[in-house]
Design an enzyme around this catalytic site. Structure first.
Site, PDB file in Angstrom:
ATOM      1  N   ARG A   1       4.257  10.783   5.045  1.00 39.46           N
ATOM      2  CA  ARG A   1       3.919  10.245   3.733  1.00 39.46           C
ATOM      3  C   ARG A   1       2.717  10.979   3.156  1.00 39.46           C
ATOM      4  NH1 ARG A   1       3.394   3.977   5.379  1.00 39.46           N
ATOM      5  NH2 ARG A   1       1.898   5.003   6.776  1.00 39.46           N
TER       6      ARG A   1
ATOM      7  N   GLU B   1       1.368  -6.571   6.528  1.00 35.35           N
ATOM      8  CA  GLU B   1       2.650  -5.949   6.832  1.00 35.35           C
ATOM      9  C   GLU B   1       3.825  -6.767   6.270  1.00 35.35           C
ATOM     10  OE1 GLU B   1       4.842  -3.246   7.436  1.00 35.35           O
ATOM     11  OE2 GLU B   1       2.994  -2.861   8.555  1.00 35.35           O
TER      12      GLU B   1
ATOM     13  N   ASP C   1       0.814  -1.219   0.000  1.00 36.73           N
ATOM     14  CA  ASP C   1       0.000   0.000   0.000  1.00 36.73           C
ATOM     15  C   ASP C   1       0.848   1.269   0.000  1.00 36.73           C
ATOM     16  OD1 ASP C   1       0.956   0.115   2.638  1.00 36.73           O
ATOM     17  OD2 ASP C   1      -0.839  -0.851   3.432  1.00 36.73           O
TER      18      ASP C   1
ATOM     19  N   ARG D   1       1.250   7.034   0.373  1.00 34.49           N
ATOM     20  CA  ARG D   1       0.502   5.997   1.116  1.00 34.49           C
ATOM     21  C   ARG D   1      -0.908   5.980   0.557  1.00 34.49           C
ATOM     22  NH1 ARG D   1      -2.288   2.646   3.061  1.00 34.49           N
ATOM     23  NH2 ARG D   1      -2.099   1.678   5.115  1.00 34.49           N
TER      24      ARG D   1
ATOM     25  N   ASP E   1      -5.487  -1.007   3.508  1.00 35.05           N
ATOM     26  CA  ASP E   1      -4.376  -1.445   4.349  1.00 35.05           C
ATOM     27  C   ASP E   1      -4.037  -2.872   3.940  1.00 35.05           C
ATOM     28  OD1 ASP E   1      -2.443  -1.403   6.253  1.00 35.05           O
ATOM     29  OD2 ASP E   1      -3.780  -1.767   7.946  1.00 35.05           O
ATOM     30  N   THR E   2      -2.789  -3.108   3.601  1.00 38.46           N
ATOM     31  CA  THR E   2      -2.363  -4.449   3.169  1.00 38.46           C
ATOM     32  C   THR E   2      -1.520  -5.110   4.262  1.00 38.46           C
ATOM     33  OG1 THR E   2      -0.379  -3.587   2.087  1.00 38.46           O
ATOM     34  CG2 THR E   2      -2.372  -3.773   0.736  1.00 38.46           C
TER      35      THR E   2
END
Length: 368
Positions: free
Chosen positions: A104, A61, A39, A53, A58-59
């Site tokens: 970001r 980790e 992401d 970002r 949300d992908t």
């Protein structure tokens, strides 16, 4: 055809706007420099590199030094790299808040055909919808794509990818069912092995139930499964039932195992006793055979001695007989043949010796 595809995607929020809108104040364009993870990427904007970002997605980790690499994290990164290789032109759209606490840039990222990258990641089942402060602009299309992935059982919803919770649920449930429904063991070893399998399956199921119940260590893993409260409760209830059944089966296995052990112990004792009897009988038979052979050998030796004694007696008697025979007569002088006499031919005869013809009556004859 391309227009139809874009129109279809736009209906679900996967496409928004075009590069022509890049001039708007709340948008910009840039060139992909590299992908950081599923992401996050680096984009060159006005000759400066900026970390982007992706908003509202949300992908799993992969980069956090304090977190292990999560299920499908590498796959999400690889998917984004394939979607946005280095040099790809992208359009960025921003929301209320431009930057996060790490500095970001927060944005929705669009490809040349207008596809929303944030939503395409969710559509693959490689991320979940999230809200960052007041940034909700791309949440609806990401949420719609996420539900599409859930319905298709893609990515994090797949039961065929071992690390996903749906796959772990399927595998753990199937393992419990198989162990519980296994045929009764016929040996104590098999019963012990079955009990061990049951124990391991129950332990795995309890560990998974702990995850489903929200263990803090694995809390993020729950997010990837996308389980609603109702679905989660159903899975936990189902696991509890199967754990109970497996534990009961394990308890029920103890009595047959003890019975089998006792039966096998008796059978082993009987086997050893039978083996000892066989050894004793074999030894007795060998001793009998040895005794019989010894007796036969002794009888043969006695017979041989008797025969030798008889032969000796016979020889002595013959010798005695020969000694008692009268003296033999003197041998006659040897025959000497007379010397041969010289041959003297006979004197010629004056008598007629030729054929004779007799007269009747046979008293006279004449030469014929």
């Amino acid at each position: 055809m391309k227009k139809l595809i874009i129109a279809s995607l736009a209906a679900t929020g996967l496409v928004a706007g075009s590069f022509a809108a890049g001039a708007a104040a709340n948008a910009g364009t840039g060139t992909v420099v590299r992908v950081v993870d599923g992401d996050t990427l680096v984009v060159s904007i006005n000759n400066g590199d900026h970390t982007i970002r992706l908003l509202n997605i949300d992908t799993p980790e992969t980069k956090d030094p304090n977190q292990p690499v999560e299920c499908l994290g590498p796959e999400a990164s690889k998917y984004l790299e394939g979607l946005l290789p280095k040099g790809t032109q992208v359009r960025l759209e921003f929301d209320a808040e431009r930057h996060d606490k790490y500095g970001r840039t927060l944005a929705g990222v669009f490809t040349a055909d207008g596809s929303l990258v944030n939503a395409k990641i969710a559509q693959q089942g490689l991320g979940i919808p999230v809200e960052y402060g007041g940034n909700r602009k791309f949440l609806p299309p990401v949420q719609a794509a996420y539900e599409e992935a859930r319905a298709a059982k893609s990515g994090l919803f797949s039961e065929s990818i071992g690390c996903t919770l749906p796959a772990q649920l399927a595998e753990t449930t199937k393992g419990l069912e198989t162990a519980t429904e296994a045929s009764p063991a016929t040996t104590s070893a098999a019963a012990g092995a079955a009990a061990g399998v049951l124990a391991s399956k129950v332990a795995a199921a309890k560990a998974l139930r702990k995850v489903l119940n929200g263990d803090k260590v694995t809390e993020r893993a729950l997010l990837w499964a996308g389980l609603s409260t109702a679905v989660l409760a159903k899975h936990v209830s189902n696991l509890d039932k199967k754990i109970t059944a497996a534990e009961k089966k394990a308890e029920d296995t103890k009595t047959p195992k003890a019975t089998l052990e006792a039966t096998e112990k008796r059978a082993e004792e009987e086997r050893k006793a039978a083996e000892a009897r066989a050894v004793a009988e074999r030894k007795a038979a060998e001793e009998r055979a040895a005794a019989e052979k010894k007796a036969a050998d002794e009888a043969a030796a006695a017979a041989a001695k008797a025969a030798a004694d008889e032969a000796a007696r016979n020889a002595a008697a013959e010798a005695e007989r020969l000694r008692n025979l009268p003296a033999p007569a003197p041998n006659p002088a040897p025959y000497v043949a007379p010397a041969p006499q010289p041959y003297v031919p006979p004197a010629p005869s004056t008598k007629y010796t030729g054929p004779r013809c007799y007269a009747p009556g046979g008293k006279t004859w004449r030469p014929c």
